[in-house]
Design a protein around this motif. Structure first.
Motif, PDB file in Angstrom:
ATOM      1  N   VAL A  70       4.852  -4.209  -8.944  1.00 24.96           N
ATOM      2  CA  VAL A  70       4.076  -3.622 -10.041  1.00 24.96           C
ATOM      3  C   VAL A  70       2.703  -3.163  -9.550  1.00 24.96           C
ATOM      4  CG1 VAL A  70       2.989  -4.100 -12.261  1.00 24.96           C
ATOM      5  CG2 VAL A  70       5.296  -4.953 -11.791  1.00 24.96           C
ATOM      6  N   LEU A  71       2.021  -4.018  -8.802  1.00 27.27           N
ATOM      7  CA  LEU A  71       0.683  -3.666  -8.327  1.00 27.27           C
ATOM      8  C   LEU A  71       0.718  -2.487  -7.364  1.00 27.27           C
ATOM      9  CD1 LEU A  71      -0.823  -7.237  -7.739  1.00 27.27           C
ATOM     10  CD2 LEU A  71      -1.329  -5.649  -9.604  1.00 27.27           C
ATOM     11  N   SER A  72       1.668  -2.497  -6.433  1.00 25.27           N
ATOM     12  CA  SER A  72       1.750  -1.394  -5.476  1.00 25.27           C
ATOM     13  C   SER A  72       2.117  -0.090  -6.151  1.00 25.27           C
ATOM     14  CB  SER A  72       2.766  -1.724  -4.384  1.00 25.27           C
ATOM     15  OG  SER A  72       4.073  -1.824  -4.923  1.00 25.27           O
ATOM     16  N   ALA A  73       2.949  -0.155  -7.203  1.00 24.48           N
ATOM     17  CA  ALA A  73       3.299   1.067  -7.929  1.00 24.48           C
ATOM     18  C   ALA A  73       2.070   1.662  -8.620  1.00 24.48           C
ATOM     19  CB  ALA A  73       4.397   0.776  -8.943  1.00 24.48           C
ATOM     20  N   LEU A  74       1.286   0.803  -9.267  1.00 25.91           N
ATOM     21  CA  LEU A  74       0.085   1.292  -9.949  1.00 25.91           C
ATOM     22  C   LEU A  74      -0.925   1.870  -8.959  1.00 25.91           C
ATOM     23  CD1 LEU A  74      -0.437  -1.571 -12.564  1.00 25.91           C
ATOM     24  CD2 LEU A  74       0.502   0.719 -12.965  1.00 25.91           C
TER      25      LEU A  74
END
Length: 254
Positions: A70-74
């Motif tokens: 999730v963090l890397s996608a954002l």
């Protein structure tokens, strides 16, 4: 006399610091050899050790994969947008995809994946194990198999999984951000990505992820064979990761 005494004191402290530094790296090398020898031993994956190993693999990979995905996608979406807008403003739109792949996939994602596993898993686990021990080098063979080896393998595997999954996710997001939901740009996209991932660059990327995982998995566990300090472990881990990153940059761009 005072000057000589102070000089001798400084030299003595430097000598003690150098000996402690060499002793720490020797301890790490010895621990790494033990772990690699266990990894090549079939008994390490026997029926008695398999449940513990499987539990650590799942516990250290699945939560980290979900959060880091999730963090890397954002972060990837934000950086992709910044790169695209900046390249368009300078008339360099044809280089936007290559810059995204080089900045995110080759450099940032492997580094952040290893740092994420280190901060969430290996450094806290190493400190927890260190607090249980009171002397160096007293770990028995059964304790190495039961406590240390599963954590090392799980952390190495977690770095591999986070880096691989995040690289694929970033490539997909880059395509969607640049071309939208259309299959007609896939040929040009794969051609540009293939030009970036030549054999030398691919080999450097794989080696960087592997060495990152070894640093994250081995250093905190090696120092946990004694009562260690979390800050010193963190400095050592990120210092080694910085050296690996510098070596990869030299290999890619020099």
């Amino acid at each position: 006399m005072n000057t000589q005494a102070s000089t001798l004191g400084i030299l003595q402290r430097l000598h003690q610091g150098a000996v402690a530094w060499l002793h720490g790296w020797w301890r790490l090398l010895h621990f790494a050899v033990l772990m690699f020898s266990m990894a090549l031993t079939p008994a390490s994956y026997g029926r008695a050790n398999r449940p513990v190993l499987a539990r650590h693999l799942v516990a250290d990979t699945v939560p980290n994969l979900a959060w880091y995905g999730v963090l890397s996608a954002l972060v990837s979406l934000v950086l992709i947008r910044i790169v695209v807008v900046t390249s368009q403003s300078y008339g360099l739109s044809r280089f936007a995809l290559e810059m995204v792949v080089r900045v995110l996939v080759l450099e940032l994602i492997p580094l952040t994946a290893a740092a994420f596993v280190a901060l969430r898993t290996t450094l806290p686990a190493g400190l927890e194990l260190a607090q249980r021990r009171h002397a160096a080098g007293t770990a028995s063979g059964s304790e190495l198999h039961r406590e240390f080896f599963p954590r090392v393998v799980a952390s190495i595997f977690a770095v591999w999984m986070l880096a691989a999954a995040s690289c694929v996710l970033t490539l997909i997001l880059a395509y969607l951000s640049l071309y939208g939901f259309t299959p007609w740009a896939l040929a040009g996209y794969t051609r540009v990505v293939g030009q970036v991932f030549n054999p030398a660059v691919t080999l450097i990327l794989v080696l960087k992820i592997v060495f990152f995982s070894f640093a994250v998995g081995l250093i905190p566990m090696a120092t946990s064979t004694r009562i260690s300090h979390g800050l010193s472990d963190m400095v050592r881990v990120f210092g080694v990761m910085l050296l690996i990153e510098v070596a990869s940059l030299m290999g890619n761009y020099y």
